[in-house]
Design a protein around this motif. Structure first.
Motif: not given
Length: 239
Positions: A63-67
């Protein structure tokens, strides 16, 4: 965003009593760091700590939230199992050296499928071959192609290698210019395959000179690069 991708384990760090923070070079998302909660104490979890040995080739769902924070891995499994890389003493020593090199050189999240393919291919090559005395030299030289500072070979007939500018010239112009037998042998590696480079003959002294030259070369061209702590162990083994 849920992603499925192949990945290479670059580094793992124990966090607290039971957690791991792992850095993976992913094929589709570049370098990512993941928090694996409770993995060191869990005996029944789907994800095992043994999967995250340095340079292991994995298939992950994450799960990549890219934050800019630590990501989470939902599932992980071995993509291609190694036969000897983590069990052969010489190869396992190389693994720690190479993982330190990569930890110090790959820092961006930019996708680089060519670099990923190079690493995957070379680690599988190392796993399946026994004549590996020059592997670390050849690996570092070829790695510079993917990091953007491969030596300029247009004047390779000249006798002096200028590490600062990454080119060959006919005289010394700064303190980072080197010449002599080590440079002659260094030239033999340029443009050769791994198989060909394993046949290059050199003394222990010259091999160490070339390795140290390459590490200085990396320091000059990569901000913050530091010589691996495992260098002394590697030198002992190949001596």
């Amino acid at each position: 965003m849920i992603v499925q991708t192949s990945a290479i384990v670059i580094h793992s760090l124990r966090y607290g009593e039971s957690d791991l923070i792992v850095s993976l070079l992913t094929k589709t998302s570049g370098l990512r760091s993941y928090l694996l909660k409770g993995i060191l104490k869990s005996k029944r979890g789907k994800i095992r700590a043994s999967l995250f040995q340095p340079l292991t080739l994995l298939e992950i769902e994450a799960n990549h939230k890219d934050k800019g924070t630590l990501e989470r891995i939902k599932e992980a499994k071995i993509l291609i199992p190694y036969q000897s890389l983590h069990t052969d003493f010489v190869k396992s020593s190389l693994v720690f050296f190479l993982s330190e090199i990569l930890k110090n050189t790959i820092r961006e999240e930019e996708v680089n499928e060519e670099l990923f393919h190079y690493l995957e291919t070379t680690f599988l090559w190392l796993d399946s071959h026994d004549n590996i005395g020059n592997f670390h030299i050849s690996f570092l030289i070829k790695l510079t192609q993917y990091l953007g500072f491969y030596p300029d070979v247009s004047d390779m007939s000249l006798s002096v290698f200028n590490m600062q500018d990454g080119c060959f010239q006919d005289d010394t112009s700064n303190i980072y210019c080197v010449e002599g037998n080590s440079v002659l042998i260094f030239k033999e590696f340029l443009g050769t395959t791994f198989e060909e480079s394993m046949s290059i003959k050199m003394s222990r002294i010259v091999r160490n000179e070339i390795l140290n030259m390459l590490l200085v070369y990396f320091e000059l061209h990569l901000h913050g690069f530091k010589k691996p702590k495992s260098l002394s162990i590697l030198n002992e083994i190949f001596n």
